[in-house]
Design a protein around this motif. Structure first.
Motif, PDB file in Angstrom:
ATOM      1  N   GLU A   1     -18.217  23.191 -30.637  1.00  0.00           N
ATOM      2  CA  GLU A   1     -18.398  24.638 -30.737  1.00  0.00           C
ATOM      3  C   GLU A   1     -18.944  24.961 -32.118  1.00  0.00           C
ATOM      4  O   GLU A   1     -18.391  24.520 -33.126  1.00  0.00           O
ATOM      5  CB  GLU A   1     -17.073  25.354 -30.504  1.00  0.00           C
ATOM      6  N   GLU A   2     -20.024  25.707 -32.129  1.00  0.00           N
ATOM      7  CA  GLU A   2     -20.701  26.083 -33.371  1.00  0.00           C
ATOM      8  C   GLU A   2     -19.700  26.628 -34.387  1.00  0.00           C
ATOM      9  O   GLU A   2     -18.889  27.501 -34.076  1.00  0.00           O
ATOM     10  CB  GLU A   2     -21.773  27.136 -33.063  1.00  0.00           C
TER      11      GLU A   2
ATOM     12  N   ILE B   1     -27.304  27.655 -29.883  1.00  0.00           N
ATOM     13  CA  ILE B   1     -27.117  28.130 -31.257  1.00  0.00           C
ATOM     14  C   ILE B   1     -27.042  29.651 -31.242  1.00  0.00           C
ATOM     15  O   ILE B   1     -27.180  30.276 -30.193  1.00  0.00           O
ATOM     16  CB  ILE B   1     -28.237  27.629 -32.202  1.00  0.00           C
TER      17      ILE B   1
ATOM     18  N   LYS C   1     -24.448  31.596 -31.849  1.00  0.00           N
ATOM     19  CA  LYS C   1     -23.243  32.029 -31.095  1.00  0.00           C
ATOM     20  C   LYS C   1     -23.459  31.969 -29.583  1.00  0.00           C
ATOM     21  O   LYS C   1     -22.993  32.828 -28.839  1.00  0.00           O
ATOM     22  CB  LYS C   1     -22.826  33.435 -31.511  1.00  0.00           C
TER      23      LYS C   1
ATOM     24  N   THR D   1     -23.122  22.516 -35.875  1.00  0.00           N
ATOM     25  CA  THR D   1     -24.200  23.484 -36.070  1.00  0.00           C
ATOM     26  C   THR D   1     -24.622  24.111 -34.743  1.00  0.00           C
ATOM     27  O   THR D   1     -25.455  25.008 -34.725  1.00  0.00           O
ATOM     28  CB  THR D   1     -25.429  22.822 -36.724  1.00  0.00           C
ATOM     29  N   ALA D   2     -24.042  23.620 -33.640  1.00  0.00           N
ATOM     30  CA  ALA D   2     -24.372  24.135 -32.316  1.00  0.00           C
ATOM     31  C   ALA D   2     -23.186  23.950 -31.382  1.00  0.00           C
ATOM     32  O   ALA D   2     -22.301  23.144 -31.640  1.00  0.00           O
ATOM     33  CB  ALA D   2     -25.590  23.402 -31.751  1.00  0.00           C
ATOM     34  N   THR D   3     -23.208  24.706 -30.308  1.00  0.00           N
ATOM     35  CA  THR D   3     -22.240  24.526 -29.231  1.00  0.00           C
ATOM     36  C   THR D   3     -22.905  23.653 -28.179  1.00  0.00           C
ATOM     37  O   THR D   3     -24.067  23.877 -27.829  1.00  0.00           O
ATOM     38  CB  THR D   3     -21.859  25.894 -28.621  1.00  0.00           C
TER      39      THR D   3
END
Length: 125
Positions: free
Chosen positions: A36-37, A56, A58, A84-86
Motif C-alpha cells: 500500500e502506497e 499510484i 492514492k 511508492t505504489a499500491t
C-alpha cells in the motif's frame, strides 16, 4: 515469468532452494493488496498466479499490471522506504512471500548470497 526468472537465474540452486523453503505461500483475494502506497513493506512477494495493478496517486492511477513471475517489495528491501505504489489484486492471486528481516539475516550470514541477490536486482533495474 518476467523478473523472477532473471533474478533467480543469477542465484545458485542452493539460494533458490532456501527461498522456496523459507517462503510462505499466500492467497490474496480480489481487491486485496500486496503493498500500500506510503506504508512500510516487510516482505518480497513473488507472484505465482493471478494479476495485480500497480496504482499510484492514492489508487487513482494505474501505471502497470503485474502477473506470474513478477516480484513485489524488492525495492523496499534495498532502500528500506515505504511503498511508492499500491499493488492491488485484480482477481485471486497466489504468491510466495519471504520476509525482509529473514532475507537480511541471511545476507549477514552469507555475503555471497547477498552479493548475488543485490546484483540481480541492480542488473534487472
Amino acid at each position: 515469468m518476467r523478473k523472477v526468472l532473471y533474478i533467480l537465474g543469477q542465484l545458485t540452486d542452493e539460494d533458490v532452494e532456501w527461498l522456496a523453503q523459507k517462503g510462505q505461500r499466500r492467497e490474496v483475494s480480489k481487491g486485496g493488496c500486496l503493498t500500500e502506497e506510503g506504508k512500510p513493506v516487510t516482505r518480497i512477494a513473488i507472484i505465482l498466479r493471478g494479476v495485480a495493478d500497480v496504482l499510484i496517486d492514492k489508487g487513482r492511477r494505474s501505471v502497470a499490471t503485474l502477473g506470474a513471475g513478477d516480484i513485489v517489495g524488492e525495492i523496499s528491501l534495498v532502500d528500506q522506504r515505504p511503498a511508492t505504489a499500491t499493488v492491488q489484486c485484480q482477481e485471486g492471486l497466489v504468491c510466495l512471500e519471504v520476509p525482509h528481516d529473514l532475507l537480511l539475516r541471511r545476507f549477514g550470514q552469507d555475503t555471497a548470497f547477498s552479493a548475488r541477490f543485490y546484483r540481480a536486482i541492480a542488473l534487472f533495474m
